[in-house]
Structures are given as C-alpha cells and as structure tokens.
Design a protein around this motif. Structure first.
Motif, PDB file in Angstrom:
ATOM      1  N   GLU A  64     -64.384 106.287 -29.245  1.00 25.67           N
ATOM      2  CA  GLU A  64     -63.965 106.569 -27.540  1.00 25.67           C
ATOM      3  C   GLU A  64     -62.271 107.075 -27.776  1.00 25.67           C
ATOM      4  OE1 GLU A  64     -66.342 104.395 -25.358  1.00 25.67           O
ATOM      5  OE2 GLU A  64     -67.953 105.402 -26.237  1.00 25.67           O
ATOM      6  N   LYS A  65     -61.694 106.108 -27.815  1.00 22.51           N
ATOM      7  CA  LYS A  65     -60.557 105.899 -27.359  1.00 22.51           C
ATOM      8  C   LYS A  65     -59.437 106.661 -28.431  1.00 22.51           C
ATOM      9  CE  LYS A  65     -59.442 101.562 -28.955  1.00 22.51           C
ATOM     10  NZ  LYS A  65     -58.615 100.151 -28.720  1.00 22.51           N
ATOM     11  N   HIS A  66     -60.134 107.227 -29.306  1.00 18.90           N
ATOM     12  CA  HIS A  66     -58.932 107.981 -30.446  1.00 18.90           C
ATOM     13  C   HIS A  66     -60.316 109.674 -29.881  1.00 18.90           C
ATOM     14  CE1 HIS A  66     -56.658 104.571 -31.146  1.00 18.90           C
ATOM     15  NE2 HIS A  66     -57.837 104.243 -31.550  1.00 18.90           N
ATOM     16  N   ASP A  67     -60.423 109.764 -29.110  1.00 19.01           N
ATOM     17  CA  ASP A  67     -60.780 111.420 -29.718  1.00 19.01           C
ATOM     18  C   ASP A  67     -59.651 112.334 -29.159  1.00 19.01           C
ATOM     19  OD1 ASP A  67     -63.491 110.822 -29.831  1.00 19.01           O
ATOM     20  OD2 ASP A  67     -63.639 111.223 -27.518  1.00 19.01           O
ATOM     21  N   VAL A  68     -60.016 113.537 -29.982  1.00 17.71           N
ATOM     22  CA  VAL A  68     -59.001 114.616 -30.056  1.00 17.71           C
ATOM     23  C   VAL A  68     -59.104 115.674 -28.971  1.00 17.71           C
ATOM     24  CG1 VAL A  68     -58.206 116.713 -31.666  1.00 17.71           C
ATOM     25  CG2 VAL A  68     -59.264 114.577 -32.568  1.00 17.71           C
ATOM     26  N   ILE A  69     -58.085 115.890 -28.513  1.00 16.77           N
ATOM     27  CA  ILE A  69     -58.885 116.389 -26.997  1.00 16.77           C
ATOM     28  C   ILE A  69     -57.518 117.869 -27.439  1.00 16.77           C
ATOM     29  CG2 ILE A  69     -57.311 116.891 -24.245  1.00 16.77           C
ATOM     30  CD1 ILE A  69     -58.738 113.918 -25.089  1.00 16.77           C
ATOM     31  N   ASP A  70     -58.203 119.066 -26.813  1.00 11.45           N
ATOM     32  CA  ASP A  70     -58.068 120.313 -27.002  1.00 11.45           C
ATOM     33  C   ASP A  70     -58.468 121.170 -26.040  1.00 11.45           C
ATOM     34  OD1 ASP A  70     -57.728 122.985 -28.604  1.00 11.45           O
ATOM     35  OD2 ASP A  70     -59.981 123.081 -29.218  1.00 11.45           O
ATOM     36  N   GLY A  73     -51.847 122.726 -23.120  1.00 14.44           N
ATOM     37  CA  GLY A  73     -50.459 122.012 -22.724  1.00 14.44           C
ATOM     38  C   GLY A  73     -51.100 120.454 -22.419  1.00 14.44           C
ATOM     39  N   TYR A  74     -51.275 120.542 -23.286  1.00 16.49           N
ATOM     40  CA  TYR A  74     -51.816 118.965 -23.859  1.00 16.49           C
ATOM     41  C   TYR A  74     -52.051 118.643 -25.883  1.00 16.49           C
ATOM     42  CZ  TYR A  74     -53.401 117.627 -19.202  1.00 16.49           C
ATOM     43  OH  TYR A  74     -53.303 117.417 -17.870  1.00 16.49           O
ATOM     44  N   ASP A  75     -51.414 117.921 -26.019  1.00 16.44           N
ATOM     45  CA  ASP A  75     -50.783 117.573 -27.620  1.00 16.44           C
ATOM     46  C   ASP A  75     -52.426 116.423 -27.766  1.00 16.44           C
ATOM     47  OD1 ASP A  75     -51.183 114.766 -26.921  1.00 16.44           O
ATOM     48  OD2 ASP A  75     -49.499 114.580 -27.997  1.00 16.44           O
ATOM     49  N   ILE A  76     -53.157 116.366 -28.859  1.00 20.33           N
ATOM     50  CA  ILE A  76     -54.007 116.169 -29.417  1.00 20.33           C
ATOM     51  C   ILE A  76     -54.293 114.733 -28.983  1.00 20.33           C
ATOM     52  CG2 ILE A  76     -53.980 117.483 -31.668  1.00 20.33           C
ATOM     53  CD1 ILE A  76     -53.780 114.892 -32.945  1.00 20.33           C
ATOM     54  N   PHE A  77     -52.815 113.951 -28.508  1.00 18.65           N
ATOM     55  CA  PHE A  77     -53.713 112.827 -27.829  1.00 18.65           C
ATOM     56  C   PHE A  77     -54.244 112.644 -26.664  1.00 18.65           C
ATOM     57  CE2 PHE A  77     -51.110 112.390 -31.390  1.00 18.65           C
ATOM     58  CZ  PHE A  77     -52.147 111.986 -32.650  1.00 18.65           C
TER      59      PHE A  77
END
Length: 125
Positions: A64-70, A73-77
């Motif tokens: 959950e802490k290291h989910d990939v963000i898609d 305007g945001y990077d994958i972290f």
C-alpha cells in the motif's frame, strides 16, 4: 536444485542405512523435503541477518505504501512534477558575456586562450 551424481549416491546410501528393509523411496522423499526446508530456513535467516528480508518477503502494508500512481501531473511515486527550471546564467569575467552554466567552461577556455584547443591553435600559428 539439481542433484549431482555424488549427491544422488549419498541420498541412496543414507536411505538404505536408515531403512534396510523399509520403503527406500519414502526415505529419499523425506530427505529431499528436509534439505529443501533447511535451504529455505537458511535463506530467510540470511535475509534477516543482512537486512533485506523486507525486500524479498514484503508484507501487505508495504504494498500500500508503494503503489504506483498513474495520474497526470504526478510521477509514479505520487510526487508532483515540477516544470523544468531555467538554466543558471553565468557572466564571463573576460568579455562580460552572459552564458548558460553548461556552456560557460568551454567558452572560458576559448575566451581566455587556454585549454587544449587553444594550445593547438597557438601551435599552428
């Protein structure tokens, strides 16, 4: 793990020594299971001892802490992407010309007549 010929003979001899009249295949199976369980235990002990256990065997909370963000305007972290910064400008002490920081060192070499290329030009003249 693939057993070599020597290891196979060792397994057979130990199985025969354990069960001279019993089921040899069962004894070999138990020995193989014991060896694999011992290998896993040693592997986990080494991971804990060297501090990389959480990397090899992560728990659910780390997922959950290291989910990939898609999101745009945001990077994958999940960090916001910042626009590219303007290059830093430098002023030449010799000719007072303003240059970008990446072009400053080559310009200074040519402007002051020093460096490899300037030496070559002076040798030609």
């Amino acid at each position: 793990r693939v057993c070599g010929e020597r290891e196979k003979r060792g397994l057979l001899s130990r199985a025969m020594a354990r069960n001279g009249d019993g089921d040899m295949t069962e004894s070999i199976m138990h020995q193989l299971i014991d060896e694999e369980a011992l290998g896993v235990a040693f592997e986990m002990h080494r991971a804990i001892k060297l501090g990389y256990y959480e990397l090899v065997y992560p728990d659910e909370s780390s997922y959950e802490k290291h989910d990939v963000i898609d999101m745009k305007g945001y990077d994958i972290f999940g960090n916001t992407q910042q626009s590219l910064q303007k290059n830093v400008d430098c002023q030449c002490p010799n000719c007072d010309r303003t240059l970008g920081a990446t072009k400053f060192a080559p310009h200074l070499e040519k402007c002051m007549g020093m460096g490899r290329n300037s030496t070559r030009l002076a040798n030609r003249k």
